[in-house]
Design an enzyme around this catalytic site. Structure first.
Site, mmCIF file in Angstrom:
data_model
loop_
_atom_site.group_PDB
_atom_site.id
_atom_site.type_symbol
_atom_site.label_atom_id
_atom_site.label_comp_id
_atom_site.label_asym_id
_atom_site.label_seq_id
_atom_site.Cartn_x
_atom_site.Cartn_y
_atom_site.Cartn_z
ATOM 1 N N HIS A 51 -56.747 -30.257 22.245
ATOM 2 C CA HIS A 51 -56.662 -31.686 22.574
ATOM 3 C C HIS A 51 -58.031 -32.361 22.442
ATOM 4 O O HIS A 51 -58.155 -33.410 21.781
ATOM 5 C CB HIS A 51 -56.125 -31.818 24.005
ATOM 6 C CG HIS A 51 -56.106 -33.214 24.550
ATOM 7 N ND1 HIS A 51 -54.952 -33.955 24.654
ATOM 8 C CD2 HIS A 51 -57.100 -34.008 25.043
ATOM 9 C CE1 HIS A 51 -55.228 -35.132 25.184
ATOM 10 N NE2 HIS A 51 -56.529 -35.194 25.425
ATOM 11 N N GLU A 52 -59.048 -31.776 23.054
ATOM 12 C CA GLU A 52 -60.369 -32.411 23.035
ATOM 13 C C GLU A 52 -60.982 -32.403 21.639
ATOM 14 O O GLU A 52 -61.649 -33.366 21.240
ATOM 15 C CB GLU A 52 -61.296 -31.724 24.040
ATOM 16 C CG GLU A 52 -60.822 -31.768 25.490
ATOM 17 C CD GLU A 52 -60.595 -33.180 26.024
ATOM 18 O OE1 GLU A 52 -61.151 -34.151 25.456
ATOM 19 O OE2 GLU A 52 -59.846 -33.321 27.004
ATOM 20 N N HIS B 62 -55.168 -40.814 22.667
ATOM 21 C CA HIS B 62 -53.902 -40.599 23.349
ATOM 22 C C HIS B 62 -52.861 -41.513 22.706
ATOM 23 O O HIS B 62 -53.208 -42.558 22.130
ATOM 24 C CB HIS B 62 -54.033 -40.917 24.835
ATOM 25 C CG HIS B 62 -55.034 -40.053 25.533
ATOM 26 N ND1 HIS B 62 -55.847 -40.511 26.545
ATOM 27 C CD2 HIS B 62 -55.375 -38.747 25.348
ATOM 28 C CE1 HIS B 62 -56.629 -39.530 26.963
ATOM 29 N NE2 HIS B 62 -56.368 -38.454 26.239
ATOM 30 N N ARG C 100 -51.735 -21.491 3.390
ATOM 31 C CA ARG C 100 -50.493 -20.724 3.261
ATOM 32 C C ARG C 100 -49.714 -21.138 2.008
ATOM 33 O O ARG C 100 -48.580 -21.615 2.091
ATOM 34 C CB ARG C 100 -49.646 -20.865 4.533
ATOM 35 C CG ARG C 100 -50.308 -20.191 5.734
ATOM 36 C CD ARG C 100 -49.483 -20.307 6.986
ATOM 37 N NE ARG C 100 -49.536 -21.628 7.571
ATOM 38 C CZ ARG C 100 -50.508 -22.083 8.353
ATOM 39 N NH1 ARG C 100 -51.529 -21.297 8.658
ATOM 40 N NH2 ARG C 100 -50.474 -23.298 8.848
ATOM 41 N N GLY D 295 -45.332 -21.728 -1.681
ATOM 42 C CA GLY D 295 -44.740 -20.402 -1.608
ATOM 43 C C GLY D 295 -43.283 -20.463 -1.195
ATOM 44 O O GLY D 295 -42.699 -21.531 -1.014
ATOM 45 N N ASP E 215 -41.041 -19.422 1.780
ATOM 46 C CA ASP E 215 -41.403 -19.137 3.161
ATOM 47 C C ASP E 215 -40.186 -18.874 4.044
ATOM 48 O O ASP E 215 -39.082 -19.344 3.768
ATOM 49 C CB ASP E 215 -42.212 -20.303 3.717
ATOM 50 C CG ASP E 215 -43.364 -20.675 2.797
ATOM 51 O OD1 ASP E 215 -44.171 -19.788 2.482
ATOM 52 O OD2 ASP E 215 -43.425 -21.844 2.370
ATOM 53 N N GLU F 139 -38.080 -22.247 3.120
ATOM 54 C CA GLU F 139 -36.888 -21.933 2.333
ATOM 55 C C GLU F 139 -35.868 -21.063 3.060
ATOM 56 O O GLU F 139 -34.662 -21.195 2.803
ATOM 57 C CB GLU F 139 -37.295 -21.221 1.035
ATOM 58 C CG GLU F 139 -37.942 -22.126 0.001
ATOM 59 C CD GLU F 139 -39.409 -22.421 0.253
ATOM 60 O OE1 GLU F 139 -39.988 -23.225 -0.502
ATOM 61 O OE2 GLU F 139 -39.995 -21.852 1.214
#
Length: 483
Positions: A184-185, A194, A263, A298, A300, A339
């Site tokens: 988050h930070e 936010h 990926r 790819g 996947d 996929e």
């Protein structure tokens, strides 16, 4: 703008007229969609610009016109001593230990996975873009905070209250609140705000009801929210996301561009994961997953085969799935194609997308829906139902193949099949096509041991009609649920 139902009034579907399984699928296709899911109580209208709300202030490193095709280079450093510019309202500096540094680096990595930015660690804290440090006392009661950047910024600091147990070893691991806090930070240091104009320093404690301005302001959609996922119907059973979620990914990519090298090979998420990311990896049936998948290419697979609970696995982008006993805990980033899906031993629902999917239900009484594309479908053990809603889901040139079908146990369900205005009489078996809408023919190839099931949409059988191949022994007309 489309209007949504008023506060605390549930939204109902139009009446469904298909079989119980087809209706269950239809319900799941609309799950987590405000305005369509009857289980959602809509307190705030959804926003078509929910992701952009996170970057509404245009905080960023670099300028709006910078080339997003070039990777933006940033540095970070762990402070080793109290800096000269330590914020006025905190005291008691402490440095990160090795476990905390490892967790923070994993949070940094989760942002670089999705955005076209690169972080390099440096020991020169004075020149680092982003710094990390602990404090143990705050005049404002701070738990953690960070500074938003600007195009002219030279440094942004992140600070964390060491007196909080959140940053102990157990809570900075995967799914821990401390790990989410790091993510988050860091999001703030990259320019994300936010979802609405609230903060921990507000005189009145922010709440979803009073402070959120649109539906998606919850931790189901963004790690930048203060509000729990149950506000938007999902349920993570006390765990927290370690990485950017659906709207975080869209927002950060709007600012810096997408990381299109992440990926690109054939990737497996869940069991047998090859992602090298703890939040994408399931080790046993007690594992808890919480993630949004960003994948640049790819073929996947979502592999949730080790879970025993009833699961709802949806491969469509921006959708939510119920995995491993949680609700809405797995989602897919916009623009991403996954996929394949593998279910577990519960009674699962598997929903394909427009790609050529491989769907495997596993054990249990599963509902399998391939959607568009030439799909390969396995029900696995149990009494499985393969549902089709229209001819577009298996036309002659893009036929689905159903494997391991067991006559007398499994079903092919076309009870909600859309035949158009001319097909009000529904689907009916005939020996030969005559050209009438809704005629269905079942044939068996004794040589190849393949059943052919076809539905005619009118006139001569053509490329616009419906045809599915079923591998195995001969099946019967009673194995079908007709419209």
């Amino acid at each position: 703008m489309e209007r949504y139902m008023s506060l605390k009034k549930k939204i109902s579907y139009s009446e469904l007229i298909g079989s119980a399984k087809a209706n269950e699928l239809q319900t799941q296709l609309q799950a987590y969609v405000p305005g369509k899911d009857p289980n959602i109580v809509v307190e705030h209208e959804p926003s078509k610009n929910a992701a952009k709300e996170l970057i509404r202030g245009d905080y960023r490193w670099g300028h709006q016109g910078d080339d997003k095709s070039e990777t933006f280079q940033l540095t970070y450093s762990f402070l080793e001593s109290e800096p000269d510019n330590m914020p006025w309202h905190i005291t008691g500096f402490s440095a990160f230990n090795e476990e905390q540094r490892t967790a923070a680096k994993l949070s940094i990595q989760s942002w670089t996975d999705v955005a076209n930015i690169n972080f390099t660690e440096t020991t020169d804290s004075d020149k680092a873009h982003i710094t990390f440090g602990f404090f143990d006392a705050s005049l404002t009661g701070s738990y953690a905070f960070a500074y938003l950047p600007s195009p002219e910024s030279k440094q942004s600091g992140t600070w964390y209250n060491l007196k909080s147990r959140t940053f102990s070893e157990n809570d900075i691991g995967v799914n821990g609140y401390g790990r989410q806090t790091f993510t988050h930070e860091i999001g703030h240091t990259l320019g994300l705000e936010h979802p609405a104009a609230y903060n921990a320093s507000d005189k009145e404690r922010p709440t979803y009801k009073k402070s959120a301005t649109y539906f998606e302001d919850s931790r189901a959609y963004t790690v930048m929210s203060y509000f729990g996922e149950k506000n938007t119907r999902t349920d993570f059973k006390g765990i927290y996301s370690s990485a950017p979620l659906l709207n975080d990914i869209s927002a950060i990519q709007e600012v810096y561009g997408a990381n299109n090298t992440t990926r690109t090979d054939d990737t497996v998420y869940g069991f047998n994961s090859n992602t090298d990311r703890d939040f994408f990896t399931a080790k046993d049936e007690n594992s808890k997953l919480l993630f949004t998948a960003w994948d640049a290419g790819g073929n996947d697979t979502f592999d949730f085969s080790g879970f025993t609970q009833d699961q709802r696995i949806n491969l469509n982008e921006a959708s939510f799935s119920d995995v491993g006993g949680l609700k809405g805990n797995v989602s897919i980033a916009r623009g991403v194609t996954i996929e394949n899906a593998i279910g577990g031993s519960g009674n699962d629902i598997l929903i394909g997308n427009d790609a050529e999917n491989i769907l495997k239900g596993g054990a249990g009484d599963d509902i399998i829906y391939g959607g568009l594309g030439a799909d390969q479908l396995w029900g696995g053990e149990g009494k499985d139902t393969f549902v089709y809603l229209s001819a577009k889901e298996s036309p002659p040139l893009e036929r689905d193949w159903i494997h391991d079908f067991v006559s007398g146990e499994d079903k092919i369900d076309v009870s909600l099949f859309d035949l158009g205005e001319a097909g009000k009489g529904g689907v009916k078996f005939v020996r030969e096509f005559t050209g009438a809408v809704g005629e269905a023919v079942l044939r068996y190839d004794t040589v190849n041991k393949v059943n052919d099931f076809a539905i005619n949409l009118g006139d001569k059988f053509s490329y616009d009609d419906f045809w599915v191949k079923i591998v195995g022994e001969p099946i019967l007309e009673s194995d079908f649920i007709l419209a």
